[in-house]
Design a protein around this motif. Sequence first.
Motif, PDB file in Angstrom:
ATOM      1  N   ALA A 125       0.816  -1.211   0.000  1.00 22.92           N
ATOM      2  CA  ALA A 125       0.000   0.000   0.000  1.00 22.92           C
ATOM      3  C   ALA A 125       0.850   1.263   0.000  1.00 22.92           C
ATOM      4  CB  ALA A 125      -0.936  -0.007   1.206  1.00 22.92           C
ATOM      5  N   LEU A 126       1.988   1.221   0.682  1.00 27.10           N
ATOM      6  CA  LEU A 126       2.846   2.409   0.730  1.00 27.10           C
ATOM      7  C   LEU A 126       3.341   2.779  -0.665  1.00 27.10           C
ATOM      8  CD1 LEU A 126       4.350   4.605   2.225  1.00 27.10           C
ATOM      9  CD2 LEU A 126       6.160   2.939   2.752  1.00 27.10           C
ATOM     10  N   THR A 127       3.675   1.791  -1.452  1.00 25.50           N
ATOM     11  CA  THR A 127       4.094   2.052  -2.837  1.00 25.50           C
ATOM     12  C   THR A 127       3.017   2.813  -3.591  1.00 25.50           C
ATOM     13  OG1 THR A 127       5.560   0.134  -2.964  1.00 25.50           O
ATOM     14  CG2 THR A 127       4.658   0.942  -5.036  1.00 25.50           C
ATOM     15  N   SER A 128       1.779   2.357  -3.485  1.00 28.14           N
ATOM     16  CA  SER A 128       0.680   3.023  -4.180  1.00 28.14           C
ATOM     17  C   SER A 128       0.453   4.433  -3.661  1.00 28.14           C
ATOM     18  CB  SER A 128      -0.603   2.200  -4.041  1.00 28.14           C
ATOM     19  OG  SER A 128      -0.480   0.952  -4.685  1.00 28.14           O
ATOM     20  N   ARG A 129       0.580   4.631  -2.343  1.00 32.09           N
ATOM     21  CA  ARG A 129       0.381   5.959  -1.769  1.00 32.09           C
ATOM     22  C   ARG A 129       1.440   6.940  -2.261  1.00 32.09           C
ATOM     23  NH1 ARG A 129      -0.416   3.299   4.114  1.00 32.09           N
ATOM     24  NH2 ARG A 129      -2.622   2.731   3.934  1.00 32.09           N
ATOM     25  N   LEU A 130       2.688   6.499  -2.297  1.00 33.31           N
ATOM     26  CA  LEU A 130       3.754   7.381  -2.754  1.00 33.31           C
ATOM     27  C   LEU A 130       3.614   7.684  -4.239  1.00 33.31           C
ATOM     28  CD1 LEU A 130       6.798   5.911  -0.793  1.00 33.31           C
ATOM     29  CD2 LEU A 130       5.580   8.057  -0.341  1.00 33.31           C
TER      30      LEU A 130
END
Length: 269
Positions: A125-130
């Motif tokens: 999820a962090l990848t998508s948020r960034l």
Amino acid sequence: MTDAPEPDALDYRIDGFEAATETIEEDFYSATISDDMFVPLAEHHSDDGRDSYLLFYDQTATWDIPGTTEYFALHLTRDTEQRTFTFAYERAPVVPLAQNWLVRRGCPPASTVPTRNRGPRPADALTSRLEDLLRTNPDDRYAVIDHYTDNPGSFDFGSEVRTLVYDSHPDSAHAPYRLFLEETAEDFRSYTVREGVFTSAEAADDWAMDRATPLPLAPLSESTVGHRAVAARTRSPLAGTAGLGVSPAPVTAPRPSPSSAPRSGRGAR
């Protein structure tokens, strides 16, 4: 290891149109001279026929000068009465920056989402948020300073894209230089994006070259944690001659003034 698929036939929708000037004709030829190696990722054509927005993966980048960007965004504008066209384009290291550039030029955001599903996917999820932060660039906070794409073109290694930006958000004042590090797994099924924090562009360069310590990760701000990821993510299709699925490769953010964000002398290598 399979052979790479043939790129889909490109349709610029300029049949019956001429370039508005000889210079535009020459520039368009130069920009698209290798388009037989372009793989379409996303496209949008306005209902009135005046604008087309196209996003490609450029397979030739793997064999170009080290660090070359792998994504190509194109905006075609037609004069339907004069039957002429003009164009603008942007080469980008990562998909979200290419999408940002297209949206800034008038493309509906939803139409910039790649429609192919043959590349690696976000690993978390962090990848998508960034990626969403780079794609939307809220309040024009990010200004791209430098970038470097490291894609060896082999399933024996993954790929890596480093995008160095200056972050003007007040929360980043203590360390405004941010290195977005995109790493694709060796099997090219997934990739991660992480945000490193640095006090200077030189410090970011030093880290990228030496790797003596882990990437100094940015703390998750409230805006980052609360930012919802766009649902379906797709990346570049197969690249190169060996059937290599590569990681995403600026929609170019506004560049900082020299006084506020000096450019690094070595690049984010």
